[in-house]
Motif scaffolding. Structure first.
Motif, PDB file in Angstrom:
ATOM      1  N   GLY A  42       0.852  -1.246  -0.079  1.00 21.44           N
ATOM      2  CA  GLY A  42       0.075   0.018  -0.087  1.00 21.44           C
ATOM      3  C   GLY A  42       0.778   1.068   0.163  1.00 21.44           C
ATOM      4  O   GLY A  42       1.606   1.432   0.852  1.00 21.44           O
ATOM      5  N   THR A  43       0.579   2.275  -1.027  1.00 20.92           N
ATOM      6  CA  THR A  43       1.251   3.483  -1.073  1.00 20.92           C
ATOM      7  C   THR A  43       0.677   4.345  -2.021  1.00 20.92           C
ATOM      8  O   THR A  43      -0.038   3.808  -2.818  1.00 20.92           O
ATOM      9  N   SER A  44       0.504   5.646  -1.544  1.00 20.06           N
ATOM     10  CA  SER A  44      -0.180   6.566  -2.688  1.00 20.06           C
ATOM     11  C   SER A  44       0.969   7.492  -3.086  1.00 20.06           C
ATOM     12  O   SER A  44       0.888   8.454  -4.057  1.00 20.06           O
ATOM     13  N   SER A  45       2.156   7.232  -2.766  1.00 19.99           N
ATOM     14  CA  SER A  45       3.368   7.809  -3.340  1.00 19.99           C
ATOM     15  C   SER A  45       3.733   7.420  -4.651  1.00 19.99           C
ATOM     16  O   SER A  45       4.085   6.091  -4.979  1.00 19.99           O
ATOM     17  N   LEU A  46       3.636   8.121  -5.801  1.00 21.40           N
ATOM     18  CA  LEU A  46       4.130   7.820  -7.160  1.00 21.40           C
ATOM     19  C   LEU A  46       5.527   7.443  -7.101  1.00 21.40           C
ATOM     20  O   LEU A  46       5.944   6.657  -7.830  1.00 21.40           O
ATOM     21  N   ARG A  47       6.468   8.209  -6.443  1.00 25.52           N
ATOM     22  CA  ARG A  47       7.756   7.974  -6.407  1.00 25.52           C
ATOM     23  C   ARG A  47       8.025   6.299  -5.646  1.00 25.52           C
ATOM     24  O   ARG A  47       8.845   5.640  -6.309  1.00 25.52           O
ATOM     25  N   VAL A  61       0.761  -3.052  -6.216  1.00 22.33           N
ATOM     26  CA  VAL A  61       0.645  -1.766  -5.360  1.00 22.33           C
ATOM     27  C   VAL A  61      -0.749  -1.349  -5.340  1.00 22.33           C
ATOM     28  O   VAL A  61      -1.440  -1.289  -6.581  1.00 22.33           O
ATOM     29  N   VAL A  62      -1.557  -1.198  -4.222  1.00 21.04           N
ATOM     30  CA  VAL A  62      -2.699  -0.604  -4.048  1.00 21.04           C
ATOM     31  C   VAL A  62      -2.830   0.938  -3.319  1.00 21.04           C
ATOM     32  O   VAL A  62      -1.869   1.045  -2.609  1.00 21.04           O
ATOM     33  N   GLU A  63      -3.741   1.664  -3.765  1.00 24.50           N
ATOM     34  CA  GLU A  63      -3.649   3.137  -2.947  1.00 24.50           C
ATOM     35  C   GLU A  63      -3.672   2.975  -1.413  1.00 24.50           C
ATOM     36  O   GLU A  63      -4.532   2.048  -1.061  1.00 24.50           O
ATOM     37  N   LYS A  74      -5.349   0.282   8.578  1.00 19.39           N
ATOM     38  CA  LYS A  74      -5.336  -0.413   7.252  1.00 19.39           C
ATOM     39  C   LYS A  74      -4.657  -1.901   7.311  1.00 19.39           C
ATOM     40  O   LYS A  74      -4.931  -2.697   6.485  1.00 19.39           O
ATOM     41  N   LEU A  75      -3.258  -1.629   7.649  1.00 16.39           N
ATOM     42  CA  LEU A  75      -2.448  -2.862   7.786  1.00 16.39           C
ATOM     43  C   LEU A  75      -3.114  -3.943   8.611  1.00 16.39           C
ATOM     44  O   LEU A  75      -3.097  -5.035   8.290  1.00 16.39           O
ATOM     45  N   VAL A  79      -5.789  -4.650   4.389  1.00 14.57           N
ATOM     46  CA  VAL A  79      -5.908  -4.060   3.286  1.00 14.57           C
ATOM     47  C   VAL A  79      -4.532  -4.159   2.139  1.00 14.57           C
ATOM     48  O   VAL A  79      -4.811  -4.288   1.127  1.00 14.57           O
ATOM     49  N   ALA A  80      -3.330  -4.118   2.892  1.00 13.25           N
ATOM     50  CA  ALA A  80      -2.178  -4.327   2.521  1.00 13.25           C
ATOM     51  C   ALA A  80      -1.204  -5.011   3.297  1.00 13.25           C
ATOM     52  O   ALA A  80      -1.517  -4.971   4.589  1.00 13.25           O
ATOM     53  N   ALA A  81      -0.144  -5.724   2.947  1.00 13.87           N
ATOM     54  CA  ALA A  81       0.610  -6.599   3.861  1.00 13.87           C
ATOM     55  C   ALA A  81       1.646  -5.799   4.460  1.00 13.87           C
ATOM     56  O   ALA A  81       2.118  -5.954   5.206  1.00 13.87           O
TER      57      ALA A  81
END
Length: 222
Positions: A42-47, A61-63, A74-75, A79-81
């Motif tokens: 999970g990340t919302s960072s484009l970089r 990759v999920v938002e 969320k973890l 929602v994501a690992a």
């Protein structure tokens, strides 16, 4: 903070820089290298997304948005690992224990100015300038001058997958820079060193060199 300030404002004061590294955070996985193929990240960072997919295209990759507490929840909810957070932010919140592992800069180059706090002031306010001079950290200022010149020459922002880090060693400034396609399919990087005073000029030249290598179409994500 935009690389160009509005008319009448200047950004010339920086506090001592915090840890520039990214933190790997997961309740179940010990490190980034231990992630299995297909794992949800999970990340919302484009970089971070581009860097991750460039090195591990087998991951998904999920938002992942929200403050630190929201992301940790969320973890827990699956929602994501795992996710990434800036070590600087965790340290300032007194939550460094949240980091499962720190990611060294040679493995994931940070965002330009990551870990830095800058103070903007009115350009014609001499009294404010005098007061701020007392808390300005010179080494951080030199590093940020180069990094922000690199970003400006690339016409970058928080909406572009660009990474950059300047480091000082005596009178020498080392600058590393990286640009990526948003899907991680291609990354271009450079690493140069020079006199501290030449940092911004070196940064602009590095940016132009990367743009020349990228060629037409590299920035279609803009």
């Amino acid at each position: 903070m935009p690389v160009e300030q509005p008319a009448g404002l200047v950004l010339d004061t920086y506090l001592p820089r915090e840890d520039v590294r990214d933190a790997f955070v997961s309740p179940t996985v010990p490190s980034l290298s231990a992630l299995e193929a297909g794992t949800l990240v999970g990340t919302s960072s484009l970089r971070r997304k581009a860097q991750l997919l460039n090195r591990r295209p087998d991951l998904t990759v999920v938002e992942f948005r929200g403050n630190v507490q929201t992301r940790l929840k969320k973890l827990e909810e699956g929602v994501a690992a795992c996710t990434f957070l800036a070590m600087a932010g965790l340290n300032r919140l007194g939550m460094s224990h949240v980091a499962t592992a720190t990611i060294e800069t040679q493995d994931m180059l940070p965002a330009v100015a990551q870990g830095a706090i800058g103070i903007e002031r009115r350009g014609d306010d001499a009294r404010a300038a005098e007061m701020l001079e007392a808390i300005h950290d010179g080494p951080t200022g030199h590093r940020l001058a180069a990094e922000r010149a690199f970003l400006a020459a690339l016409d970058g922002s928080c909406e572009t997958p660009i990474a950059g880090l300047a480091e000082l060693d005596g009178g020498t400034l080392r600058l590393r820079g990286e640009i990526l396609r948003t899907d991680g399919s291609e990354a271009l990087a450079d690493d140069q060193s020079g006199d501290i005073a030449d940092g911004p000029e070196m940064a602009r030249a590095m940016a132009q060199g990367l743009l020349d290598k990228a060629g037409d179409g590299f920035f279609d994500w803009r």
